[in-house]
Motif scaffolding. Structure first.
Motif, PDB file in Angstrom:
ATOM      1  N   LEU A  10     -34.927  -9.132  -2.743  1.00 23.35           N
ATOM      2  CA  LEU A  10     -35.464 -10.454  -3.067  1.00 23.35           C
ATOM      3  C   LEU A  10     -34.608 -11.156  -4.117  1.00 23.35           C
ATOM      4  O   LEU A  10     -34.373 -12.359  -4.048  1.00 23.35           O
ATOM      5  N   TRP A  11     -34.140 -10.384  -5.092  1.00 19.10           N
ATOM      6  CA  TRP A  11     -33.277 -10.949  -6.124  1.00 19.10           C
ATOM      7  C   TRP A  11     -31.910 -11.301  -5.546  1.00 19.10           C
ATOM      8  O   TRP A  11     -31.354 -12.359  -5.842  1.00 19.10           O
ATOM      9  N   ALA A  12     -31.362 -10.437  -4.696  1.00 20.85           N
ATOM     10  CA  ALA A  12     -30.024 -10.637  -4.147  1.00 20.85           C
ATOM     11  C   ALA A  12     -29.949 -11.871  -3.251  1.00 20.85           C
ATOM     12  O   ALA A  12     -28.928 -12.565  -3.238  1.00 20.85           O
ATOM     13  N   VAL A  13     -31.021 -12.164  -2.506  1.00 19.71           N
ATOM     14  CA  VAL A  13     -30.998 -13.332  -1.622  1.00 19.71           C
ATOM     15  C   VAL A  13     -31.584 -14.571  -2.288  1.00 19.71           C
ATOM     16  O   VAL A  13     -31.864 -15.555  -1.636  1.00 19.71           O
ATOM     17  N   ARG A  14     -31.769 -14.476  -3.603  1.00 18.21           N
ATOM     18  CA  ARG A  14     -32.166 -15.627  -4.432  1.00 18.21           C
ATOM     19  C   ARG A  14     -33.563 -16.160  -4.136  1.00 18.21           C
ATOM     20  O   ARG A  14     -33.825 -17.341  -4.256  1.00 18.21           O
ATOM     21  N   MET A  15     -34.485 -15.282  -3.754  1.00 16.87           N
ATOM     22  CA  MET A  15     -35.869 -15.707  -3.581  1.00 16.87           C
ATOM     23  C   MET A  15     -36.618 -15.630  -4.909  1.00 16.87           C
ATOM     24  O   MET A  15     -37.646 -16.285  -5.074  1.00 16.87           O
ATOM     25  N   THR A  16     -36.125 -14.804  -5.828  1.00 16.44           N
ATOM     26  CA  THR A  16     -36.645 -14.759  -7.194  1.00 16.44           C
ATOM     27  C   THR A  16     -35.475 -14.921  -8.142  1.00 16.44           C
ATOM     28  O   THR A  16     -34.328 -14.603  -7.803  1.00 16.44           O
ATOM     29  N   LYS A  17     -35.779 -15.400  -9.326  1.00 20.18           N
ATOM     30  CA  LYS A  17     -34.713 -15.680 -10.286  1.00 20.18           C
ATOM     31  C   LYS A  17     -34.128 -14.405 -10.887  1.00 20.18           C
ATOM     32  O   LYS A  17     -32.924 -14.313 -11.115  1.00 20.18           O
ATOM     33  N   THR A  18     -34.988 -13.432 -11.173  1.00 21.56           N
ATOM     34  CA  THR A  18     -34.514 -12.172 -11.741  1.00 21.56           C
ATOM     35  C   THR A  18     -35.111 -11.014 -10.954  1.00 21.56           C
ATOM     36  O   THR A  18     -36.131 -11.165 -10.269  1.00 21.56           O
ATOM     37  N   ARG A  19     -34.502  -9.860 -11.106  1.00 23.77           N
ATOM     38  CA  ARG A  19     -35.021  -8.680 -10.419  1.00 23.77           C
ATOM     39  C   ARG A  19     -36.357  -8.272 -11.018  1.00 23.77           C
ATOM     40  O   ARG A  19     -37.252  -7.792 -10.316  1.00 23.77           O
ATOM     41  N   SER A  20     -36.519  -8.468 -12.322  1.00 19.51           N
ATOM     42  CA  SER A  20     -37.805  -8.125 -12.935  1.00 19.51           C
ATOM     43  C   SER A  20     -38.915  -9.060 -12.443  1.00 19.51           C
ATOM     44  O   SER A  20     -40.065  -8.641 -12.332  1.00 19.51           O
ATOM     45  N   ASP A  21     -38.592 -10.313 -12.113  1.00 20.79           N
ATOM     46  CA  ASP A  21     -39.583 -11.210 -11.509  1.00 20.79           C
ATOM     47  C   ASP A  21     -40.013 -10.681 -10.139  1.00 20.79           C
ATOM     48  O   ASP A  21     -41.188 -10.745  -9.772  1.00 20.79           O
ATOM     49  N   ALA A  22     -39.059 -10.169  -9.382  1.00 21.54           N
ATOM     50  CA  ALA A  22     -39.373  -9.607  -8.066  1.00 21.54           C
ATOM     51  C   ALA A  22     -40.248  -8.373  -8.213  1.00 21.54           C
ATOM     52  O   ALA A  22     -41.216  -8.191  -7.459  1.00 21.54           O
ATOM     53  N   ALA A  23     -39.939  -7.525  -9.186  1.00 18.75           N
ATOM     54  CA  ALA A  23     -40.740  -6.323  -9.409  1.00 18.75           C
ATOM     55  C   ALA A  23     -42.148  -6.693  -9.866  1.00 18.75           C
ATOM     56  O   ALA A  23     -43.133  -6.075  -9.448  1.00 18.75           O
ATOM     57  N   ALA A  24     -42.264  -7.725 -10.711  1.00 22.99           N
ATOM     58  CA  ALA A  24     -43.578  -8.179 -11.172  1.00 22.99           C
ATOM     59  C   ALA A  24     -44.391  -8.746 -10.010  1.00 22.99           C
ATOM     60  O   ALA A  24     -45.610  -8.540  -9.935  1.00 22.99           O
ATOM     61  N   ALA A  25     -43.733  -9.448  -9.089  1.00 21.30           N
ATOM     62  CA  ALA A  25     -44.433  -9.966  -7.911  1.00 21.30           C
ATOM     63  C   ALA A  25     -44.947  -8.816  -7.057  1.00 21.30           C
ATOM     64  O   ALA A  25     -46.058  -8.881  -6.514  1.00 21.30           O
ATOM     65  N   CYS A  26     -44.174  -7.760  -6.948  1.00 16.00           N
ATOM     66  CA  CYS A  26     -44.614  -6.577  -6.190  1.00 16.00           C
ATOM     67  C   CYS A  26     -45.811  -5.929  -6.871  1.00 16.00           C
ATOM     68  O   CYS A  26     -46.797  -5.573  -6.215  1.00 16.00           O
ATOM     69  N   ARG A  36     -47.798  -4.955   5.048  1.00 17.71           N
ATOM     70  CA  ARG A  36     -48.333  -3.919   4.156  1.00 17.71           C
ATOM     71  C   ARG A  36     -47.963  -4.291   2.726  1.00 17.71           C
ATOM     72  O   ARG A  36     -46.853  -4.748   2.478  1.00 17.71           O
ATOM     73  N   PRO A  37     -48.864  -4.075   1.772  1.00 16.09           N
ATOM     74  CA  PRO A  37     -48.502  -4.350   0.376  1.00 16.09           C
ATOM     75  C   PRO A  37     -47.278  -3.519  -0.014  1.00 16.09           C
ATOM     76  O   PRO A  37     -47.161  -2.350   0.358  1.00 16.09           O
ATOM     77  N   ALA A  38     -46.360  -4.153  -0.747  1.00 18.69           N
ATOM     78  CA  ALA A  38     -45.104  -3.486  -1.072  1.00 18.69           C
ATOM     79  C   ALA A  38     -44.981  -3.245  -2.564  1.00 18.69           C
ATOM     80  O   ALA A  38     -45.269  -4.130  -3.370  1.00 18.69           O
ATOM     81  N   LYS A  39     -44.564  -2.026  -2.912  1.00 10.31           N
ATOM     82  CA  LYS A  39     -44.176  -1.739  -4.284  1.00 10.31           C
ATOM     83  C   LYS A  39     -42.709  -2.129  -4.421  1.00 10.31           C
ATOM     84  O   LYS A  39     -42.026  -2.391  -3.436  1.00 10.31           O
ATOM     85  N   ALA A  40     -42.223  -2.153  -5.651  1.00 10.22           N
ATOM     86  CA  ALA A  40     -40.837  -2.563  -5.883  1.00 10.22           C
ATOM     87  C   ALA A  40     -39.848  -1.644  -5.179  1.00 10.22           C
ATOM     88  O   ALA A  40     -38.777  -2.075  -4.754  1.00 10.22           O
ATOM     89  N   ALA A  41     -40.178  -0.373  -5.023  1.00  8.71           N
ATOM     90  CA  ALA A  41     -39.261   0.590  -4.428  1.00  8.71           C
ATOM     91  C   ALA A  41     -39.375   0.676  -2.906  1.00  8.71           C
ATOM     92  O   ALA A  41     -38.683   1.476  -2.281  1.00  8.71           O
ATOM     93  N   THR A  42     -40.207  -0.156  -2.290  1.00 10.28           N
ATOM     94  CA  THR A  42     -40.342  -0.142  -0.833  1.00 10.28           C
ATOM     95  C   THR A  42     -39.013  -0.510  -0.191  1.00 10.28           C
ATOM     96  O   THR A  42     -38.362  -1.469  -0.603  1.00 10.28           O
ATOM     97  N   SER A  43     -38.613   0.241   0.804  1.00  9.08           N
ATOM     98  CA  SER A  43     -37.337  -0.016   1.483  1.00  9.08           C
ATOM     99  C   SER A  43     -37.480  -1.142   2.496  1.00  9.08           C
ATOM    100  O   SER A  43     -38.478  -1.231   3.203  1.00  9.08           O
ATOM    101  N   VAL A  44     -36.464  -1.988   2.549  1.00 11.26           N
ATOM    102  CA  VAL A  44     -36.386  -3.018   3.584  1.00 11.26           C
ATOM    103  C   VAL A  44     -35.084  -2.810   4.344  1.00 11.26           C
ATOM    104  O   VAL A  44     -34.074  -2.406   3.777  1.00 11.26           O
ATOM    105  N   SER A  45     -35.132  -3.074   5.627  1.00 12.16           N
ATOM    106  CA  SER A  45     -33.939  -2.987   6.456  1.00 12.16           C
ATOM    107  C   SER A  45     -33.961  -4.162   7.426  1.00 12.16           C
ATOM    108  O   SER A  45     -34.940  -4.910   7.485  1.00 12.16           O
ATOM    109  N   ALA A  46     -32.894  -4.337   8.160  1.00 14.45           N
ATOM    110  CA  ALA A  46     -32.785  -5.453   9.095  1.00 14.45           C
ATOM    111  C   ALA A  46     -33.934  -5.404  10.095  1.00 14.45           C
ATOM    112  O   ALA A  46     -34.284  -4.344  10.609  1.00 14.45           O
ATOM    113  N   GLY A  47     -34.544  -6.566  10.335  1.00 11.64           N
ATOM    114  CA  GLY A  47     -35.654  -6.663  11.270  1.00 11.64           C
ATOM    115  C   GLY A  47     -37.016  -6.664  10.609  1.00 11.64           C
ATOM    116  O   GLY A  47     -38.014  -6.977  11.253  1.00 11.64           O
ATOM    117  N   ASP A  48     -37.101  -6.317   9.326  1.00 11.53           N
ATOM    118  CA  ASP A  48     -38.382  -6.310   8.615  1.00 11.53           C
ATOM    119  C   ASP A  48     -38.825  -7.734   8.284  1.00 11.53           C
ATOM    120  O   ASP A  48     -38.001  -8.625   8.091  1.00 11.53           O
TER     121      ASP A  48
END
Length: 120
Positions: A10-26, A36-48
């Motif tokens: 989420l941080w890398a594709v600029r949907m959140t300003k910081t990585r900690s913002d992305a983790a807080a959203a999770c 499914r509800p996602a924790k910060a460590a949930t894996s994402v891959s192409a097609g998700d």
């Protein structure tokens, strides 16, 4: 198949300003991966499918490419397909608001409000 953490993506594709913002959203339950509800460590891959609720809006995107590092905006936009539904037409209309403590509307204010309400 390549995968990465959802907060990092989420941080890398600029949907959140910081990585900690992305983790807080999770942590707050504002991120879902494949419905499914996602924790910060949930894996994402192409097609998700990733849903992010931020700033009063819900963004729905499909992951097309997994990246680890933050990149420029044009390159980041190529890493996902935006599947966010269009807002209903009522949501696009401006809402008449008055400042708190402004008192009763004047005759001119009432005319403007009536004109606004009748043009719907």
């Amino acid at each position: 198949m390549e995968s990465t953490r959802v907060d990092r993506w989420l941080w890398a594709v600029r949907m959140t300003k910081t990585r900690s913002d992305a983790a807080a959203a999770c942590r707050g339950g504002h991120v879902r991966v494949n419905d499914r509800p996602a924790k910060a460590a949930t894996s994402v891959s192409a097609g998700d499918e990733v849903r992010l609720r931020a700033h009063g809006l819900t963004k729905v995107v499909e992951v097309t490419r997994v990246i680890q590092k933050r990149v420029g905006a044009p390159e980041a936009a190529m890493c996902f397909i935006d599947r966010t539904p269009k807002p209903p037409p009522e949501a696009l209309m401006p809402v008449a608001r008055r400042d708190r403590g402004a008192g009763r509307p004047t005759k001119r204010d009432r005319r403007v409000l009536d004109k606004f309400r009748n043009n719907e």
